[in-house]
Design an enzyme around this catalytic site. Structure first.
Site, PDB file in Angstrom:
ATOM      1  N   ARG A  89       0.832  -1.192   0.000  1.00 59.21           N
ATOM      2  CA  ARG A  89       0.000   0.000   0.000  1.00 59.21           C
ATOM      3  C   ARG A  89       0.873   1.251   0.000  1.00 59.21           C
ATOM      4  NH1 ARG A  89      -1.668   0.571   4.360  1.00 59.21           N
ATOM      5  NH2 ARG A  89      -1.273  -1.386   5.434  1.00 59.21           N
ATOM      6  N   TYR A 238      -1.367  -3.537  -6.814  1.00 60.35           N
ATOM      7  CA  TYR A 238      -1.239  -4.221  -5.528  1.00 60.35           C
ATOM      8  C   TYR A 238      -2.581  -4.216  -4.778  1.00 60.35           C
ATOM      9  CZ  TYR A 238      -0.397  -5.288  -0.748  1.00 60.35           C
ATOM     10  OH  TYR A 238      -0.522  -5.869   0.488  1.00 60.35           O
ATOM     11  N   LYS A 247      -9.722  -2.028   1.550  1.00 64.30           N
ATOM     12  CA  LYS A 247      -9.364  -0.889   2.396  1.00 64.30           C
ATOM     13  C   LYS A 247     -10.134   0.375   1.999  1.00 64.30           C
ATOM     14  CE  LYS A 247      -6.280  -3.499   4.342  1.00 64.30           C
ATOM     15  NZ  LYS A 247      -6.497  -4.019   5.684  1.00 64.30           N
ATOM     16  N   HIS A 267     -10.640  -2.070  11.346  1.00 62.84           N
ATOM     17  CA  HIS A 267      -9.580  -2.962  10.847  1.00 62.84           C
ATOM     18  C   HIS A 267      -9.413  -4.107  11.848  1.00 62.84           C
ATOM     19  CE1 HIS A 267      -5.103  -3.202   9.335  1.00 62.84           C
ATOM     20  NE2 HIS A 267      -5.886  -4.051   8.705  1.00 62.84           N
ATOM     21  N   SER A 289      -1.464  -3.729  10.086  1.00 63.86           N
ATOM     22  CA  SER A 289      -1.167  -4.690   9.026  1.00 63.86           C
ATOM     23  C   SER A 289       0.122  -5.455   9.338  1.00 63.86           C
ATOM     24  CB  SER A 289      -1.001  -3.964   7.700  1.00 63.86           C
ATOM     25  OG  SER A 289      -2.168  -3.227   7.436  1.00 63.86           O
ATOM     26  N   CYS A 291       0.609  -7.660  11.678  1.00 65.97           N
ATOM     27  CA  CYS A 291       0.860  -7.808  13.111  1.00 65.97           C
ATOM     28  C   CYS A 291       0.046  -8.937  13.740  1.00 65.97           C
ATOM     29  CB  CYS A 291       0.595  -6.499  13.831  1.00 65.97           C
ATOM     30  SG  CYS A 291       1.758  -5.205  13.384  1.00 65.97           S
ATOM     31  N   ASP A 314      -9.734  -9.521   8.724  1.00 67.23           N
ATOM     32  CA  ASP A 314      -9.133  -8.213   8.455  1.00 67.23           C
ATOM     33  C   ASP A 314     -10.065  -7.024   8.715  1.00 67.23           C
ATOM     34  OD1 ASP A 314      -6.754  -6.795   7.535  1.00 67.23           O
ATOM     35  OD2 ASP A 314      -7.858  -6.295   5.716  1.00 67.23           O
ATOM     36  N   ARG A 409       1.576 -12.228  -0.724  1.00 69.32           N
ATOM     37  CA  ARG A 409       0.242 -12.522  -0.200  1.00 69.32           C
ATOM     38  C   ARG A 409      -0.390 -13.744  -0.840  1.00 69.32           C
ATOM     39  NH1 ARG A 409      -1.953  -8.913   3.931  1.00 69.32           N
ATOM     40  NH2 ARG A 409      -0.295  -7.388   4.138  1.00 69.32           N
TER      41      ARG A 409
HETATM   42  P1  GDP Z   1      -2.119  -9.490   9.667  1.00 72.01           P
HETATM   43  O1  GDP Z   1      -1.513  -8.806   8.504  1.00 72.01           O
HETATM   44  O2  GDP Z   1      -2.444  -8.563  10.791  1.00 72.01           O
HETATM   45  O3  GDP Z   1      -3.263 -10.361   9.292  1.00 72.01           O
HETATM   46  O4  GDP Z   1      -0.966 -10.427  10.258  1.00 72.01           O
HETATM   47  P2  GDP Z   1      -0.661 -11.977   9.988  1.00 72.01           P
HETATM   48  O5  GDP Z   1      -1.497 -12.853  10.854  1.00 72.01           O
HETATM   49  O6  GDP Z   1      -0.675 -12.260   8.533  1.00 72.01           O
HETATM   50  O7  GDP Z   1       0.832 -12.053  10.520  1.00 72.01           O
HETATM   51  C1  GDP Z   1       1.833 -11.204  10.019  1.00 72.01           C
HETATM   52  C2  GDP Z   1       3.187 -11.748  10.384  1.00 72.01           C
HETATM   53  O8  GDP Z   1       3.308 -11.812  11.799  1.00 72.01           O
HETATM   54  C3  GDP Z   1       3.426 -13.154   9.855  1.00 72.01           C
HETATM   55  O9  GDP Z   1       4.751 -13.269   9.403  1.00 72.01           O
HETATM   56  C4  GDP Z   1       3.194 -14.015  11.070  1.00 72.01           C
HETATM   57  O10 GDP Z   1       3.934 -15.192  11.004  1.00 72.01           O
HETATM   58  C5  GDP Z   1       3.619 -13.125  12.235  1.00 72.01           C
HETATM   59  N1  GDP Z   1       2.844 -13.429  13.458  1.00 72.01           N
HETATM   60  C6  GDP Z   1       1.502 -13.557  13.551  1.00 72.01           C
HETATM   61  N2  GDP Z   1       1.119 -13.892  14.818  1.00 72.01           N
HETATM   62  C7  GDP Z   1       2.269 -13.963  15.546  1.00 72.01           C
HETATM   63  C8  GDP Z   1       2.549 -14.277  16.920  1.00 72.01           C
HETATM   64  O11 GDP Z   1       1.670 -14.555  17.739  1.00 72.01           O
HETATM   65  N3  GDP Z   1       3.856 -14.237  17.294  1.00 72.01           N
HETATM   66  C9  GDP Z   1       4.858 -13.928  16.412  1.00 72.01           C
HETATM   67  N4  GDP Z   1       6.104 -13.916  16.866  1.00 72.01           N
HETATM   68  N5  GDP Z   1       4.636 -13.655  15.112  1.00 72.01           N
HETATM   69  C10 GDP Z   1       3.352 -13.661  14.674  1.00 72.01           C
HETATM   70  P1  PGA Z   2      -3.331  -7.168   6.634  1.00 77.82           P
HETATM   71  O1  PGA Z   2      -4.146  -6.650   5.356  1.00 77.82           O
HETATM   72  O2  PGA Z   2      -3.870  -6.281   7.700  1.00 77.82           O
HETATM   73  O3  PGA Z   2      -3.742  -8.589   6.687  1.00 77.82           O
HETATM   74  O4  PGA Z   2      -1.862  -6.975   6.466  1.00 77.82           O
HETATM   75  C1  PGA Z   2      -3.673  -6.002   4.274  1.00 77.82           C
HETATM   76  C2  PGA Z   2      -3.213  -4.596   4.568  1.00 77.82           C
HETATM   77  O5  PGA Z   2      -3.547  -4.053   5.652  1.00 77.82           O
HETATM   78  O6  PGA Z   2      -2.560  -4.046   3.691  1.00 77.82           O
HETATM   79 MN    MN Z   3      -5.378  -5.150   6.854  1.00 79.71          MN
HETATM   80 MN    MN Z   4      -4.204 -10.466   7.431  1.00 76.13          MN
END
Ligand code: GDP
Ligand code: PGA
Ligand code: MN
Ligand code: MN
Length: 631
Positions: A89, A238, A247, A267, A289, A291, A314, A409
């Site tokens: 983004r 993207y 978003k 979010h 994002s 996290c 999300d 992704r």
């Molecule tokens: P989103 O973008 O908020 O949906 O985050 P994701 O679930 O896709 O996770 C983003 C990154 O953080 C990935 O590389 C995960 O492996 C890592 N991650 C997610 N949950 C945890 C956790 O509980 N502990 C750690 N250390 N890493 C995490």
């Molecule tokens: P994420 O979603 O929160 O799973 O990373 C996509 C984004 O926020 O760009």
């Molecule tokens: Mn997101």
């Molecule tokens: Mn996600």
């Protein structure tokens, strides 16, 4: 290959309808399409129906062109590499266009750039459009996508129409939203959210297209007109910039609609958690994002007797019912998840979701036709296998560089997730009893704390910070403010957003008093002196959820009051079967750290929220500061 039917409108001139029946579109959609065709001058119009045949047709065309290739180890899975300049983004080129600047941004002091949203004046917006969109689809096909965010026809659902010249976007929108001719019947004469998207590369193409991925990185613009419920996106393919239902619509435009209509567009993931006694609770959680939302939503519990089912990973649209209960839906239809770090060990349910009918963007591909990314080292069948990395180069495990882009992704249908909740498409939503906020906080912030009240929870969410990730354009690791995990997605003045959250606690006359959810803060990412995570995370996060649910159930014996909130007493989190955890390092609330933090937050509020900060939130800050000083 295409069937050209009659030219249907005088104003469309010689531009043919390549697929679909223009007459079946509601009159307002016809007018929208006609207007934009006149502006962008595509060579044909393709009205999408969302069918499998249509997807197959587009997929085959993209394979022929080299933009997509099948991942032969699976059924109907495809991989695609973008231009390496178009991978995330672009917050700095994302704008809200409102007549009054302060509808979008807060009153910041002289010389302070607002970071919570970016404002573009209507006049400037017009000239930005004029220098980009006229003729921008020359030589390309314009796809017309009717889609619903939320189950079609549901009371919380909304309809959008996206025009795009990217067929990759069509395929992804088909996974991420509900795309079907039923949209047109459901819409009738009603208004809809308008999305206009172009990769910004009219034909004949002047610059070399890299990886068969047309884009125009120097000219990217993602602009929203909230009053008109309209989105203009240019130059990027993207996902976060081009799948406008996500978003742009479901957060930035929808947060405006939500404020007008008295609900929330956030979010957040939504998960259903059933405890060993068989009682289910629904929890929403907002993390910035990359996290951990997708991982938490699909968590596989490591303690026996617990069950987690995913509603959304999300975005959450939530509204209080007349019964005083908060209900939430997931407006999306698929998962657009971060690939690196996803494995059978960390997120087996995500892995199951994308074994078929999915699209992978900027991951690596093995010669055996499998996907690969960082985190799959221990699961790959042949660790010596030759691969093509995300940059298109030959690559092996151990070689320099990365297999996959850190923001690569997967795009997978939500219905394929083995633990998708049976009520995930319930039109009225599921009852939300708790809201969790969190981010990547290497220092100072305990694994979990519970806020003191709705208003203190809003304050804590307003203070949310996190280390930057690859999901946006920022490079290097620094801690940034990301209030409510919404900084990149804020659709209007942040002070008014805070006020809206506060107002939601009061029921209108004639409705039951509102049962506001309890608000918690988590931090899976606290590190020790060597920079190693103190908490195992992933499936073990159920141990924290267990504590949260006991708090919801009224268990008062296991919480210790600190200046920032209630933290678990030692022994009150189930650690059975876990390698020993450094409890104090993980849970401590260090006075010096929080003294610095509260000062920094005050500066942030002064600089970024200013006079728009509601007095009650300022009071929360003052009180928190006093509590910390008295530690
Ligand atoms: P989103 O973008 O908020 O949906 O985050 P994701 O679930 O896709 O996770 C983003 C990154 O953080 C990935 O590389 C995960 O492996 C890592 N991650 C997610 N949950 C945890 C956790 O509980 N502990 C750690 N250390 N890493 C995490
Ligand atoms: P994420 O979603 O929160 O799973 O990373 C996509 C984004 O926020 O760009
Ligand atoms: Mn997101
Ligand atoms: Mn996600």
């Amino acid at each position: 290959f295409y069937v050209v039917n009659e030219v249907v409108s005088k104003r469309l001139g010689h531009i043919p309808i390549i697929k679909g029946d223009f007459h079946l579109l509601p009159a307002k959609v016809q007018r929208f399409v006609t207007e934009k065709v006149e502006l962008m001058r595509p060579r044909g119009i393709y009205i999408c129906d969302g069918s499998q045949n249509e997807a197959d047709e587009i997929t085959n065309k993209l394979i022929e062109r080299g933009m997509l290739s099948p991942l032969k180890a699976y059924e109907n899975n495809y991989i695609c590499r973008t231009d390496p300049r178009d991978v995330a983004r672009v917050e700095s080129k994302t704008w809200m266009v409102t007549p009054d600047k302060y509808q979008t941004v807060t009153h910041t002091p002289e010389g302070v750039e607002p970071i919570m949203a970016h404002w573009l004046a209507p006049n400037d917006f017009s000239s930005e459009l004029d220098s980009r969109f006229p003729g921008c689809m020359s030589g390309r096909i314009m796809y017309v996508i009717g889609f619903s965010m939320g189950p079609i026809g549901g009371p919380l659902s909304k309809i959008g129409v996206q025009l795009t010249d990217s067929n990759y976007v069509v395929l992804c929108m088909r996974i991420m939203t509900r795309m079907s001719p039923a949209i047109w019947d459901s819409l009738g004469d009603a208004d809809f959210v308008r999305g206009i998207h172009s990769v910004g590369v009219p034909r004949p193409v002047r610059e070399k297209v890299i990886n068969h991925w047309p884009c125009n990185p120097d000219r990217v613009l993602i602009a929203h007109r909230p009053a008109e419920r309209e989105i203009w996106s240019f130059g990027s393919g993207y996902g976060g910039n081009s799948l406008l239902g996500k978003k742009c619509f479901a957060l930035r435009i929808a947060s405006n609609i939500a404020r007008d209509e008295g609900w929330m567009a956030e979010h957040m993931l939504i998960m259903g958690v059933t405890n060993p006694q068989g009682h289910e609770r629904f929890i929403a959680a907002a993390f910035p994002s990359a996290c951990g939302k997708t991982n938490l939503a699909m968590l596989e519990p490591t303690i026996p007797g617990w069950k987690v089912r995913v509603v959304g990973d999300d975005i959450a649209w939530m509204k209080f019912g007349a019964d005083g209960q908060l209900y939430g839906i997931n407006p999306e239809n698929g998962f657009f998840g971060v690939a690196p770090g996803t494995s059978h060990k960390t997120n087996p349910m995500a892995m199951e979701s994308f074994q078929k009918n999915s699209i992978f963007t900027n991951v690596a591909e093995t010669v055996d036709g499998e996907y690969y990314w960082e985190g799959l080292e221990k699961e790959i069948k042949n660790p010596k296998v030759e691969m093509i990395n995300w940059l298109g180069q030959k690559w092996h495990i151990g070689d320099a560089g990365k297999a996959a882009h850190p923001n690569s992704r997967f795009t997978a249908p939500a219905a394929q997730c083995p633990i998708i909740h049976p009520d995930w498409e319930s039109p009225k939503g599921v009852p939300i009893d708790a809201i969790i906020f969190g981010g990547r906080r290497p220092e100072g912030v305990p694994l979990i704390f519970e806020t003191f009240s709705w208003i203190h929870g809003i304050f804590v969410a307003a203070c949310l910070k996190s280390e930057t990730t690859a999901a946006a354009e920022f490079t290097g690791k620094s801690i940034m403010h990301d209030p409510f995990a919404m900084r990149p997605f804020m659709g209007y003045n942040f002070g008014q957003y805070l006020q809206h959250w506060m107002d939601l606690a009061k029921a209108p006359k004639g409705e039951a008093a509102r049962k506001v959810p309890k608000i918690f803060h988590v931090n899976w990412f606290r590190t020790n002196k060597e920079g190693k995570f103190l908490w195992p995370g992933f499936g073990d996060n159920i141990r924290v959820i267990d504590w949260i649910i006991r708090r919801l159930d009224g268990d008062d014996s296991h919480a210790l009051k600190t200046p920032i909130g209630y933290v678990p007493t030692e022994g009150s989190i189930n650690m059975d079967g876990l390698d020993p955890v450094k409890w104090d390092e993980l849970m401590s609330v260090p006075k010096e750290y929080w003294q610095e933090d509260v000062k920094e937050v005050r500066k942030f509020f002064e600089a970024q929220v200013g006079i728009d900060l509601p007095a009650e939130i300022r009071r929360e800050l003052d009180e928190q500061e006093k509590r910390i000083a008295a530690m």
